[in-house]
Structures are given as C-alpha cells and as structure tokens.
Design a protein around this motif. Structure first.
Motif, PDB file in Angstrom:
ATOM      1  N   GLY A 222       0.810  -1.210   0.000  1.00 32.46           N
ATOM      2  CA  GLY A 222       0.000   0.000   0.000  1.00 32.46           C
ATOM      3  C   GLY A 222       0.843   1.259   0.000  1.00 32.46           C
ATOM      4  O   GLY A 222       0.528   2.244  -0.680  1.00 32.46           O
ATOM      5  N   GLU A 223       1.941   1.215   0.756  1.00 34.22           N
ATOM      6  CA  GLU A 223       2.827   2.381   0.793  1.00 34.22           C
ATOM      7  C   GLU A 223       3.492   2.588  -0.563  1.00 34.22           C
ATOM      8  O   GLU A 223       3.649   3.723  -1.032  1.00 34.22           O
ATOM      9  CB  GLU A 223       3.882   2.185   1.882  1.00 34.22           C
ATOM     10  CG  GLU A 223       4.815   3.364   2.086  1.00 34.22           C
ATOM     11  CD  GLU A 223       4.104   4.578   2.661  1.00 34.22           C
ATOM     12  OE1 GLU A 223       4.728   5.648   2.694  1.00 34.22           O
ATOM     13  OE2 GLU A 223       2.925   4.465   3.054  1.00 34.22           O
ATOM     14  N   ARG A 224       3.875   1.489  -1.210  1.00 33.22           N
ATOM     15  CA  ARG A 224       4.473   1.616  -2.540  1.00 33.22           C
ATOM     16  C   ARG A 224       3.475   2.205  -3.543  1.00 33.22           C
ATOM     17  O   ARG A 224       3.833   3.048  -4.369  1.00 33.22           O
ATOM     18  CB  ARG A 224       4.952   0.245  -3.020  1.00 33.22           C
ATOM     19  CG  ARG A 224       6.180  -0.276  -2.273  1.00 33.22           C
ATOM     20  CD  ARG A 224       6.520  -1.681  -2.729  1.00 33.22           C
ATOM     21  NE  ARG A 224       7.706  -2.180  -2.045  1.00 33.22           N
ATOM     22  CZ  ARG A 224       8.167  -3.426  -2.161  1.00 33.22           C
ATOM     23  NH1 ARG A 224       7.526  -4.289  -2.930  1.00 33.22           N
ATOM     24  NH2 ARG A 224       9.248  -3.807  -1.509  1.00 33.22           N
ATOM     25  N   VAL A 225       2.207   1.745  -3.456  1.00 30.15           N
ATOM     26  CA  VAL A 225       1.185   2.286  -4.351  1.00 30.15           C
ATOM     27  C   VAL A 225       0.985   3.771  -4.083  1.00 30.15           C
ATOM     28  O   VAL A 225       0.846   4.566  -5.014  1.00 30.15           O
ATOM     29  CB  VAL A 225      -0.133   1.499  -4.168  1.00 30.15           C
ATOM     30  CG1 VAL A 225      -1.279   2.181  -4.915  1.00 30.15           C
ATOM     31  CG2 VAL A 225       0.027   0.064  -4.659  1.00 30.15           C
ATOM     32  N   ARG A 226       0.950   4.137  -2.816  1.00 29.98           N
ATOM     33  CA  ARG A 226       0.760   5.558  -2.484  1.00 29.98           C
ATOM     34  C   ARG A 226       1.921   6.398  -2.996  1.00 29.98           C
ATOM     35  O   ARG A 226       1.732   7.480  -3.564  1.00 29.98           O
ATOM     36  CB  ARG A 226       0.637   5.722  -0.965  1.00 29.98           C
ATOM     37  CG  ARG A 226       0.227   7.117  -0.541  1.00 29.98           C
ATOM     38  CD  ARG A 226       0.148   7.223   0.966  1.00 29.98           C
ATOM     39  NE  ARG A 226       1.470   7.214   1.565  1.00 29.98           N
ATOM     40  CZ  ARG A 226       2.241   8.303   1.674  1.00 29.98           C
ATOM     41  NH1 ARG A 226       1.828   9.457   1.204  1.00 29.98           N
ATOM     42  NH2 ARG A 226       3.415   8.221   2.233  1.00 29.98           N
ATOM     43  N   ILE A 227       3.151   5.889  -2.812  1.00 28.12           N
ATOM     44  CA  ILE A 227       4.316   6.631  -3.302  1.00 28.12           C
ATOM     45  C   ILE A 227       4.265   6.742  -4.820  1.00 28.12           C
ATOM     46  O   ILE A 227       4.550   7.808  -5.395  1.00 28.12           O
ATOM     47  CB  ILE A 227       5.607   5.931  -2.838  1.00 28.12           C
ATOM     48  CG1 ILE A 227       5.735   6.020  -1.312  1.00 28.12           C
ATOM     49  CG2 ILE A 227       6.822   6.559  -3.507  1.00 28.12           C
ATOM     50  CD1 ILE A 227       6.885   5.215  -0.761  1.00 28.12           C
ATOM     51  N   ALA A 228       3.887   5.607  -5.470  1.00 28.22           N
ATOM     52  CA  ALA A 228       3.800   5.649  -6.938  1.00 28.22           C
ATOM     53  C   ALA A 228       2.750   6.652  -7.396  1.00 28.22           C
ATOM     54  O   ALA A 228       2.954   7.390  -8.376  1.00 28.22           O
ATOM     55  CB  ALA A 228       3.464   4.254  -7.471  1.00 28.22           C
ATOM     56  N   ARG A 229       1.636   6.719  -6.696  1.00 24.34           N
ATOM     57  CA  ARG A 229       0.585   7.663  -7.057  1.00 24.34           C
ATOM     58  C   ARG A 229       1.070   9.102  -6.879  1.00 24.34           C
ATOM     59  O   ARG A 229       0.833   9.973  -7.717  1.00 24.34           O
ATOM     60  CB  ARG A 229      -0.648   7.400  -6.203  1.00 24.34           C
ATOM     61  CG  ARG A 229      -1.846   8.238  -6.575  1.00 24.34           C
ATOM     62  CD  ARG A 229      -3.097   7.741  -5.874  1.00 24.34           C
ATOM     63  NE  ARG A 229      -2.940   7.750  -4.434  1.00 24.34           N
ATOM     64  CZ  ARG A 229      -3.135   6.693  -3.655  1.00 24.34           C
ATOM     65  NH1 ARG A 229      -3.492   5.550  -4.184  1.00 24.34           N
ATOM     66  NH2 ARG A 229      -2.984   6.786  -2.352  1.00 24.34           N
TER      67      ARG A 229
END
Length: 430
Positions: A222-229
């Motif tokens: 989830g943190e990776r997705v948030r950073i990617a976003r």
C-alpha cells in the motif's frame, strides 16, 4: 470432554528426550518394584497367599514395571501388557502390590494422555478398568468363602460402627478402587485436553504471526502504491507543463526570442517546483525520524491557485472559483482535492485538443467539499479510463468515501468532479 474439533486431532508422538526419560523411569520403577518385593518378603506377611519362587516373583515384577519404557510410544500395548501382568502376578500370589499398583495407574493415565486413536484409547481403558473390577470380584468371592468358612478369632475384634465389618471392608476396597481408576481415567483425559489446547494455541500464534506478516506486506504494498501515485501526480503534471512550454519555445524561438525566453523560464520554474514537491514528499515519508516542525506540510487545497497560475502561463484562460464559506478540512482530504485538480489539469494539457479555457470550482457544501474541473477541449482519443492518473483519482476518492465523475460534457469539453465528505467537526453550519 472431547469436542468436535478435538476428535480429529492426533497428538504427536513423544520426542527423543521424552523417550529417554521413559527408559529411565521404566528401569527405575522396575528396580523400585524389586526393592519393594524384597522388603515385603522380609516381613513375612503374604496377604495374597503363599508366594511362588523368588525368581518367578522377580520375573513378574519386571513384567509389570518394564513396559513403562514404551508407555508413550505404544500406550495401548503397554497398558494391556501391564494389566495382564498385574492380574497374573496377583493370581500367582506375588506379594509386591504397592509399586505395581502405581505402575497400573501410570499406564491407564498415559493411555488417556497419549492415545492417538481416542475411541480405541477410551475403549481399552474402560475394558481394563472393567477387567480389574472383575478380577477384584473373583478374588473376593474366592477369599470371602474361605474367610466365612474359617474366620480368625480376632479378625474383626476391634470393629466398631453401624456397618458390619465384612461389608465395611468390601465397600472400603470398592471405594478405593473406584477413586483409583477414576482418577487415572480423568487425569489422562485432562492431560490430553491440555496438550490439544496447547497445540491450538501454538497454531493460533502461528496464524497470528502469518497474519501480521501479511499485514506488514500489505502495508508495504500500500505504501508503494501511495508513493507511486504521488510520484505520478507530481512528475506527470510538471513534465506535461514543461512539455507544453518547450513546444511553445520551439515554435517561437526564431520569430520571437522574448516569448521563447518566457517559455524557457516557465520550464525552469516547473522543474524547480517539481523538485521541491518531490523533496517535500520524501520529507513526509521520513517524518517518523524527524522532528514535526522540520517537515514541510504536503500540498493542499490552498495551493490550487498555483496550479491555475501555471495553466495561465501556458496560455489557457484558467479561472478559479471558491463558493461557500471555506472551513479547515483534514490534511488528507485537502491533499486529495489538490492532487485531483492537478491531475485534471494535467489531463487537459496532455489529452484535450484545442482546449482554451479551464474552469476550476471549489464548493464548500453542508456535508462535503466539491471540486469541479472543466475544459472546452476535444478528446484526443488517447484517454485511458484505466490509466494511472484516473486510477489514482478513484483511489483517493474511495479512500475518503467520496464520489467521482469523469467524462465528456454535453456542451463539449471534459469534466472531472468529485465530492469528498467532511468529518462532522469540519462541516460548516447549515
């Protein structure tokens, strides 16, 4: 005492350490039985009748005690062998009964605690106990006849109480045996239940560890997705702006150097702003290891005006309208609103053909804050409903329980409109 879940559980066999302990216990009990036999012979009191030869007595003592070595590996076999040897030793009038009685108790207990097949273990224990009471009845029937035929003159000389002495002796022995075998059966069941519950606790602990590991993994994803976003929102917007300005610079470089310089300055400003936002975002990610006042707050709804200003610098007729009474809103909602506006403007720059106007409206409603972004361009035909930008919008809105509307307008152009619910403490008065 069994449960539906427990009947399917099979207790693991003894460990090598437990097997070594059983070996030591079996040998020690056998030595203790031989010692007790020797002491009993020394007293000359043989309650079971004239004993056989001393060698046979030793053999029977060993036959009862040695099977304890395999009591946890083969509990059914050990219990049956010990029971048969115990009855046979008494039938042969072996005088030692103290240690062998304890061995019989241990065998029945161990079968209850370690029996793999619970139904078989229960049947064998009940069968052994019934056989022991049957043997007790046979012994009493034989010896009681002899006692009644030729009672010793002082057999019950000191007897006192309302119950006849012989009946009292029979009831006393029966009560002792009921308690003896009952405790052996009951404590064996308790030991098995305790082992099963320990297994269940260990399984639950292992499941909890797996769940925690999965939760940590999901949190990382989830943190990776948030950073990617966040990276997409920051980089895509500013790179799009730089691309438009660079194209404008290329077109007027020879004819109007002044406009080219202005476009290059806008490219430089966009690059600097992108770097600043990236640095700010990374600072937020490292905020746990920093003092709170050393981390700049993330971009929020108050910075929407800067996005509109950049759109004007590119050449769009961009307007910003704020309706209703602005109220302080949570940082997460403010940041979501800002990123949605930023992504909508980026899509206008990238995908809207011949767009000349951009209208951004922020409305503070009774229970929500609404963001409405429209343009007058035509779709280039390359808009992807599952693109990273639109997916990011949907995720931001869904995270706050809001609604999102994305698509062409009936009057022409494109619209992005979202409503984000406000917490009760942040809602303006009606």
């Amino acid at each position: 005492m069994d449960t539906a879940a427990g009947t399917h559980w099979r207790r693991p066999g003894p460990t090598p350490t437990q097997q070594r302990r059983d070996l030591i216990v079996g040998l020690a009990v056998t030595v203790l039985a031989i010692t007790s036999l020797t002491l009993t012979r020394g007293t000359g009191v043989f309650l079971l009748g004239p004993p056989p030869s001393f060698v046979e007595q030793l053999l029977w003592a060993g036959a009862v005690g040695l099977p304890l070595i395999w009591r946890r590996r083969f509990p059914v076999t050990a219990t049956l062998v010990i029971s048969v040897a115990f009855v046979a030793a008494q039938a042969r009038s072996v005088p030692e009964t103290r240690v062998t009685t304890g061995v019989l108790f241990a065998a029945i207990y161990t079968l209850g605690a370690w029996g793999q097949d619970r139904r078989l273990a229960r049947r064998v224990r009940i069968g052994v106990i019934a056989a022991m009471f049957g043997w007790l009845g046979i012994w009493y029937s034989v010896n009681l006849g002899n006692l009644l035929a030729d009672p010793p003159p002082d057999a019950f000389a000191d007897a006192a109480g309302p119950i006849p002495p012989l009946v009292a002796a029979l009831l006393s022995d029966a009560l002792f045996n009921i308690l003896f075998f009952g405790f052996a059966y009951f404590f064996g069941e308790i030991a098995w239940l305790a082992a099963r519950r320990e297994h269940e606790l260990q399984a639950q602990a292992e499941e909890l560890r797996r769940s925690q590991a999965e939760a940590r993994e999901h949190a990382v994803v989830g943190e990776r997705v948030r950073i990617a976003r966040e990276l997409h929102d920051v980089v895509a917007h500013h790179v799009s702006v730089m691309g438009v300005q660079a194209a404008a610079c290329r077109r007027v470089l020879d004819r109007d150097p002044a406009k080219a310089r202005t476009a290059l300055a806008a490219v430089e400003e966009s690059a600097r702003t992108a770097v600043d936002e990236l640095r700010r975002m990374l600072g937020v990610l490292r905020a746990r290891n920093q003092e709170p006042d050393t981390v700049e707050p993330p971009a929020g709804i108050s910075r929407v005006a800067t996005v509109i200003e950049r759109a004007r610098e590119i050449g769009l007729r961009a307007t910003l309208g704020v309706y209703g009474d602005p109220v302080p809103i949570p940082e997460s909602i403010s940041q979501a609103a800002y990123r949605i506006v930023q992504e909508a403007v980026t899509n206008t720059l990238k995908h809207a053909v011949a767009a000349t106007t951009l209208d951004v409206r922020i409305r503070y409603l009774a229970h929500e804050v609404e963001v409405d972004v429209t343009d007058d361009g035509r779709s280039s035909g390359t808009t992807n409903a599952d693109g990273v930008g639109l997916v990011g919008m949907r995720e931001r809105v869904a995270a706050h329980g809001g609604t999102l509307e994305v698509g062409p307008r009936a009057a022409g152009g494109w619209r992005v409109r979202t409503r984000l619910p406000l917490p009760l403490t942040e809602r303006p008065a009606a």
